[in-house]
Design a protein around this motif. Structure first.
Motif, PDB file in Angstrom:
ATOM      1  N   UNK A 116       0.835  -1.209   0.000  1.00  0.00           N
ATOM      2  CA  UNK A 116       0.000   0.000   0.000  1.00  0.00           C
ATOM      3  C   UNK A 116       0.866   1.254   0.000  1.00  0.00           C
ATOM      4  N   UNK A 117       1.947   1.212   0.754  1.00  0.00           N
ATOM      5  CA  UNK A 117       2.877   2.347   0.799  1.00  0.00           C
ATOM      6  C   UNK A 117       3.451   2.620  -0.589  1.00  0.00           C
ATOM      7  N   UNK A 118       3.797   1.559  -1.307  1.00  0.00           N
ATOM      8  CA  UNK A 118       4.359   1.708  -2.654  1.00  0.00           C
ATOM      9  C   UNK A 118       3.375   2.422  -3.576  1.00  0.00           C
ATOM     10  N   UNK A 119       2.121   2.001  -3.562  1.00  0.00           N
ATOM     11  CA  UNK A 119       1.122   2.635  -4.421  1.00  0.00           C
ATOM     12  C   UNK A 119       0.819   4.061  -3.967  1.00  0.00           C
ATOM     13  N   UNK A 153       5.523  -4.064  -9.990  1.00  0.00           N
ATOM     14  CA  UNK A 153       5.755  -3.140 -11.107  1.00  0.00           C
ATOM     15  C   UNK A 153       4.680  -3.302 -12.175  1.00  0.00           C
ATOM     16  N   UNK A 154       4.296  -4.525 -12.479  1.00  0.00           N
ATOM     17  CA  UNK A 154       3.247  -4.765 -13.473  1.00  0.00           C
ATOM     18  C   UNK A 154       1.945  -4.097 -13.060  1.00  0.00           C
ATOM     19  N   UNK A 155       1.632  -4.166 -11.783  1.00  0.00           N
ATOM     20  CA  UNK A 155       0.385  -3.560 -11.310  1.00  0.00           C
ATOM     21  C   UNK A 155       0.487  -2.041 -11.206  1.00  0.00           C
ATOM     22  N   UNK A 156       1.682  -1.524 -10.978  1.00  0.00           N
ATOM     23  CA  UNK A 156       1.856  -0.069 -11.012  1.00  0.00           C
ATOM     24  C   UNK A 156       1.541   0.452 -12.409  1.00  0.00           C
ATOM     25  N   UNK A 157       1.982  -0.286 -13.421  1.00  0.00           N
ATOM     26  CA  UNK A 157       1.689   0.092 -14.807  1.00  0.00           C
ATOM     27  C   UNK A 157       0.184   0.160 -15.046  1.00  0.00           C
ATOM     28  N   UNK A 200     -11.131   2.378  -9.736  1.00  0.00           N
ATOM     29  CA  UNK A 200     -10.603   1.019  -9.918  1.00  0.00           C
ATOM     30  C   UNK A 200      -9.287   0.779  -9.176  1.00  0.00           C
ATOM     31  N   UNK A 201      -8.680   1.823  -8.689  1.00  0.00           N
ATOM     32  CA  UNK A 201      -7.351   1.695  -8.099  1.00  0.00           C
ATOM     33  C   UNK A 201      -7.308   0.873  -6.808  1.00  0.00           C
TER      34      UNK A 201
END
Length: 210
Positions: free
Chosen positions: A97-100, A169-173, A182-183
């Motif tokens: 969660x912190x990353x996003x 990383x794939x999901x960050x894209x 949707x996030x």
């Protein structure tokens, strides 16, 4: 008189920083249309309202401008994650969660980095790959400190770390281009997939024992 000089210096510094930021923001906008490798110094300078020769007061080259964007995105993310890991009992879900949360509000920057990760500029590709490798290596160190994994060979730890990093990383894209509604689902799906990787790791037999 000293106060006036101080104010003048501060104003110059502030003005220089504003121009530098304008160059960065202009680059992100232009690169979204054609990619970083297709941009010229002249058009980037024009986007910030300066003449081309003034560009060199802020960056030595276009490559340095590009690596500055990598520093602001991937490197700052890596350092922020390192700081978070120092928090006692930082959980997996909290880390994801912190990353996003770091990405939210900086979609232009992270969209740029995702595109340029496989883009036309070799300098940017190398800079992004280097920072991604550092993130993976630091995760390997973290995993090696977990009692269940402390006997794993480095190759297996790297395999697991790379899978976790690639998943995020794939999901960050996906996240940066998704509507706001949707996030949350994307974040939760990422957490679920990383947890599945962790569960698989618990059942994995290190290669040395195969």
């Amino acid at each position: 008189m000293l106060n006036e000089m101080s104010e003048q210096v501060e104003t110059r510094i502030e003005r220089k920083e504003r121009t530098r930021r304008a160059l960065v923001e202009g680059t992100l906008t232009l690169a979204a249309e054609r990619g970083f490798a297709a941009l010229s110094l002249r058009e980037i300078a024009r986007s910030a309202g300066i003449v081309p020769t003034a560009f060199y007061r802020h960056f030595e080259s276009l490559d340095e401008l590009g690596t500055t964007l990598v520093d602001e995105g991937v490197r700052q993310m890596r350092l922020a994650l390192r700081e978070l890991r120092r928090t006692p009992d930082a959980r997996l879900s909290e880390t994801v969660r912190f990353t996003f949360a770091q990405v939210a509000g900086r979609e232009d920057l992270y969209s740029f980095l995702i595109r340029e990760r496989h883009g036309g500029s070799s300098a940017l590709r190398e800079a992004i790959a280097f920072e991604m490798q550092l993130i993976t290596r630091e995760l390997v160190v973290d995993l090696s400190r977990i009692p269940l994994l402390d006997t794993w060979p480095t190759d297996d730890l790297e395999l697991a770390a790379d899978l976790i990093v690639s998943t995020v990383v794939d999901h960050i894209a996906e996240f940066v281009s998704a509507p706001l509604r949707e996030r949350p689902a994307i974040v939760e799906r990422t957490i679920g997939q990383v947890r599945m990787v962790a569960l698989g790791m618990a059942s994995w037999h290190p290669r040395a024992t195969h």
